[in-house]
Write a protein that holds these residues in place. Structure first.
Motif, short mmCIF file in Angstrom:
data_model
loop_
_atom_site.label_atom_id
_atom_site.label_comp_id
_atom_site.label_asym_id
_atom_site.label_seq_id
_atom_site.Cartn_x
_atom_site.Cartn_y
_atom_site.Cartn_z
N PHE A 1 0.83 -1.20 0.00
CA PHE A 1 0.00 0.00 0.00
C PHE A 1 0.87 1.26 0.00
N MET A 2 2.07 1.15 0.59
CA MET A 2 2.90 2.33 0.82
C MET A 2 3.86 2.62 -0.33
N TRP A 3 4.50 1.59 -0.89
CA TRP A 3 5.56 1.80 -1.86
C TRP A 3 5.09 2.58 -3.10
N PRO A 4 4.02 2.13 -3.81
CA PRO A 4 3.64 2.87 -5.03
C PRO A 4 3.01 4.23 -4.73
N LEU A 5 2.55 4.42 -3.51
CA LEU A 5 1.89 5.66 -3.13
C LEU A 5 2.87 6.79 -2.85
N THR A 6 4.06 6.45 -2.38
CA THR A 6 4.98 7.45 -1.83
C THR A 6 5.31 8.55 -2.83
N THR A 7 5.76 8.19 -4.03
CA THR A 7 6.17 9.19 -5.01
C THR A 7 5.00 10.08 -5.41
N ILE A 8 3.85 9.46 -5.71
CA ILE A 8 2.68 10.23 -6.14
C ILE A 8 2.22 11.17 -5.03
N TYR A 9 2.12 10.66 -3.82
CA TYR A 9 1.59 11.47 -2.72
C TYR A 9 2.54 12.61 -2.35
N LEU A 10 3.83 12.32 -2.26
CA LEU A 10 4.79 13.36 -1.91
C LEU A 10 4.85 14.45 -2.98
N HIS A 11 4.79 14.06 -4.24
CA HIS A 11 4.93 15.03 -5.33
C HIS A 11 3.63 15.76 -5.62
N ASP A 12 2.54 15.01 -5.81
CA ASP A 12 1.30 15.63 -6.26
C ASP A 12 0.50 16.26 -5.13
N ASP A 13 0.52 15.64 -3.94
CA ASP A 13 -0.30 16.14 -2.85
C ASP A 13 0.46 17.06 -1.90
N LEU A 14 1.71 16.70 -1.60
CA LEU A 14 2.47 17.49 -0.62
C LEU A 14 3.40 18.50 -1.29
N GLY A 15 3.51 18.42 -2.62
CA GLY A 15 4.30 19.41 -3.34
C GLY A 15 5.80 19.25 -3.21
N GLU A 16 6.28 18.09 -2.81
CA GLU A 16 7.72 17.86 -2.70
C GLU A 16 8.27 17.38 -4.05
N SER A 17 9.56 17.53 -4.23
CA SER A 17 10.19 17.14 -5.50
C SER A 17 10.31 15.62 -5.59
N LEU A 18 10.52 15.14 -6.82
CA LEU A 18 10.73 13.70 -7.02
C LEU A 18 12.04 13.25 -6.38
N THR A 19 13.02 14.17 -6.32
CA THR A 19 14.27 13.86 -5.63
C THR A 19 14.02 13.60 -4.15
N THR A 20 13.18 14.43 -3.54
CA THR A 20 12.84 14.23 -2.14
C THR A 20 12.14 12.89 -1.94
N ALA A 21 11.22 12.56 -2.85
CA ALA A 21 10.52 11.27 -2.77
C ALA A 21 11.51 10.12 -2.86
N GLY A 22 12.49 10.24 -3.77
CA GLY A 22 13.50 9.20 -3.89
C GLY A 22 14.35 9.06 -2.65
N LEU A 23 14.70 10.19 -2.04
CA LEU A 23 15.49 10.15 -0.81
C LEU A 23 14.71 9.52 0.34
N VAL A 24 13.42 9.80 0.41
CA VAL A 24 12.59 9.20 1.45
C VAL A 24 12.57 7.68 1.29
N LEU A 25 12.39 7.23 0.06
CA LEU A 25 12.39 5.79 -0.20
C LEU A 25 13.76 5.18 0.08
N LEU A 26 14.82 5.93 -0.22
CA LEU A 26 16.18 5.44 0.07
C LEU A 26 16.37 5.25 1.57
N VAL A 27 16.00 6.25 2.35
CA VAL A 27 16.16 6.15 3.81
C VAL A 27 15.28 5.02 4.35
N MET A 28 14.06 4.90 3.82
CA MET A 28 13.19 3.81 4.25
C MET A 28 13.84 2.45 3.97
#
Length: 222
Positions: A24-51
């Motif tokens: 439920f979480m993995w495919p959602l992260t990039t879309i939600y961080l970028h489209d809903d929270l307005g964060e960059s795709l780089t930030t989304a990638g870093l979040v997934l990296l740390v996770m």
């Protein structure tokens, strides 16, 4: 449940639930961080990296606790960590809380997945390859269920995604609490005192396999 072993069906269901909840979480992260929270795709990638890094740490911690502490309590605590983080996400899913709770979920899942595999290795009623082939099928079925369902839930609201994922972990917690309190084979003193020594060609083969796995997962993640 003294003198018994975990039924294979409970191990399979546990693996299905944890992987469905995680999917439920993995495919959602990039879309939600970028489209809903307005964060960059780089930030989304870093979040997934740390996770992912915290999941690796969790894998190591899970193995240590299974070998040196209490497997049953380790499974309960790690599931409780992920469940608590998902409950937090239901109420606080803005930035940076979403990233923080997601990383906590990764750590809890890392511990739990190692513990579940260690429990599966303790099954003496079936051939080991049979057990792990079924677990691999249950794992992938869980991923399919999670990724298939998340799109419909996301359209209804982000809270529904976290609530259903949390339900998966709640069911997992109940299964562990009711079926995982079983005796674990203790290592002999000789096995502890004399760790496995690999020959040079075996060591290189393991390194090649690790490198191949890394390349496959890196390309898959991209």
């Amino acid at each position: 449940m003294s003198g018994q072993s975990i039924k294979l069906r409970w191990l399979l269901l546990a693996n299905l639930l944890i992987n469905a909840g995680a999917a439920f979480m993995w495919p959602l992260t990039t879309i939600y961080l970028h489209d809903d929270l307005g964060e960059s795709l780089t930030t989304a990638g870093l979040v997934l990296l740390v996770m992912s890094l915290l999941m690796i740490v969790g894998n190591f911690v899970g193995g240590q606790l299974f070998d040196r502490w209490r497997p049953y309590e380790t499974a309960l605590i790690s599931t409780g960590i992920s469940l608590a983080a998902l409950i937090g996400l239901i109420f606080w899913h803005g930035w940076p809380f979403f990233a923080l709770f997601l990383i906590i979920v990764g750590f809890g899942d890392g511990i739990n997945m190692t513990v579940l595999n260690a429990y599966a290795a303790q099954d003496t009623s079936h051939e080991r390859r049979y057990v792990f082939n079924l677990i691999y099928m249950a794992l992938n079925l869980g991923v399919v269920i999670g990724t298939l369902t998340v799109g419909y839930l996301y359209a209804s609201g982000i809270r529904y995604v976290f609530a259903v994922a949390g339900l998966c972990y709640l069911l997992l917690l109940l299964i562990i609490a009711l079926t995982f309190r079983v005796p674990i084979k203790a290592k002999s003193d000789q096995a502890v005192a004399q760790p496995l020594k690999l020959k040079s060609d075996q060591r290189w083969l393991l390194l090649v396999l690790c490198g191949l796995t890394f390349v496959i997962y890196a390309s898959y993640a991209l």
